[in-house]
Motif scaffolding. Structure first.
Motif, short mmCIF file in Angstrom:
data_model
loop_
_atom_site.label_atom_id
_atom_site.label_comp_id
_atom_site.label_asym_id
_atom_site.label_seq_id
_atom_site.Cartn_x
_atom_site.Cartn_y
_atom_site.Cartn_z
N ARG A 150 0.85 -1.19 0.00
CA ARG A 150 0.00 0.00 0.00
C ARG A 150 0.89 1.24 0.00
O ARG A 150 1.77 1.39 0.85
CB ARG A 150 -0.90 0.02 1.23
N VAL A 151 0.65 2.13 -0.95
CA VAL A 151 1.40 3.38 -1.05
C VAL A 151 0.48 4.51 -0.61
O VAL A 151 -0.61 4.69 -1.16
CB VAL A 151 1.89 3.62 -2.49
N ARG A 152 0.91 5.26 0.39
CA ARG A 152 0.08 6.34 0.94
C ARG A 152 0.57 7.72 0.46
O ARG A 152 1.74 7.90 0.12
CB ARG A 152 0.14 6.31 2.47
N GLY A 153 -0.37 8.65 0.48
CA GLY A 153 -0.03 10.03 0.16
C GLY A 153 0.36 10.27 -1.29
O GLY A 153 1.17 11.16 -1.58
N VAL A 154 -0.22 9.51 -2.20
CA VAL A 154 0.11 9.67 -3.62
C VAL A 154 -0.62 10.90 -4.17
O VAL A 154 -1.85 10.99 -4.07
CB VAL A 154 -0.30 8.42 -4.43
N LEU A 159 -1.39 9.71 -9.28
CA LEU A 159 -2.38 8.63 -9.24
C LEU A 159 -3.03 8.40 -10.60
O LEU A 159 -3.28 7.27 -11.00
CB LEU A 159 -3.45 8.97 -8.19
N SER A 160 -3.28 9.47 -11.34
CA SER A 160 -3.92 9.35 -12.65
C SER A 160 -3.02 8.65 -13.67
O SER A 160 -3.50 8.10 -14.66
CB SER A 160 -4.32 10.73 -13.18
N ALA A 161 -1.71 8.66 -13.40
CA ALA A 161 -0.77 8.04 -14.33
C ALA A 161 -0.50 6.57 -14.00
O ALA A 161 0.21 5.89 -14.75
CB ALA A 161 0.55 8.81 -14.33
#
Length: 225
Positions: A150-154, A159-161
């Protein structure tokens, strides 16, 4: 950010084979949280009253994570007494209920585990399944590992890419970067590796018998023979 809490980084070992259901060894599916592999092995050995070397694993797993892997232990002691892994399961569960927290505590954190799995400071160890097999697990006995990260704070623009970047990874792969834990304490193995790759010009390193011969003396000895 990654690894904000151990549940953000989960690893499932993919075994090389399935236990047959009978044999001289117990194969245990073990889940550990915020615990290194050596502490896991030592805890299992202590609970079953066996030597640490009797506990077999296919590989080490991350500490700051929730990981699941297969572990083997003998089904019998040298005196032929059967080792009951059900006792291991029950003991761990009883300890957990009696103390109101997981059986193994992180020495750097003194608060209790009150059921909040998001609490980073609490380590735990669980045996999820147990089967018999005719051989122990040895180092390398795995097909690989499956990761859930899980990657937080993106940021939204990143995120759209993600879909397009995942498509590139699927078709082209990605760089296999190594963390600093691969290079030993103080990164000393880097220097050792470089010294092996770049020996002095007048030396030949013979790995088999761990000796170093000077090229000039080596040449003279071969000519004399």
């Amino acid at each position: 950010e990654i690894k904000v809490i151990p549940e953000d980084f989960q690893v499932d070992e993919i075994p090389l084979f399935k236990p047959s259901g009978k044999g001289r060894y117990h194969h245990l599916l073990v889940e550990k949280r915020l615990m290194n592999s050596e502490d896991m092995v030592q805890a299992i050995a202590s609970k079953l009253r066996i030597s640490r070397s009797s506990v077999g694993v296919a590989g080490r797993k991350d500490k700051d994570a929730v990981t699941r892997q297969w572990v083997s232990v003998p089904a019998f002691r040298p005196n032929k007494e059967e080792i009951n892994v059900e006792r291991l399961l029950m003991t761990m569960e009883d300890d957990e209920k009696r103390k109101g927290r997981k059986i193994i505590k992180d020495d750097h954190h003194h608060h209790h585990h009150d059921g909040d799995e998001g609490e980073k400071g609490q380590s735990s160890l669980k045996v999820l399944q147990a089967f018999r097999h005719n051989t122990p697990i040895r180092l390398g006995d795995l097909r690989g590992n499956r990761f859930r990260i899980r990657v937080r704070g993106v940021p939204p623009e990143v995120l759209s890419a993600v879909p397009s970047r995942l498509d590139v990874i699927i078709h082209k792969g990605f760089a296999n970067a190594f963390g600093k834990q691969r290079f030993g304490g103080g990164l000393q193995t880097i220097a050792s590796g470089l010294s092996l790759l770049s020996p002095p010009e007048d030396d030949i390193i013979i790995i088999n018998n761990n000796t170093t011969n000077n090229t000039s003396s080596s040449s003279s000895s071969s000519s004399s023979s």
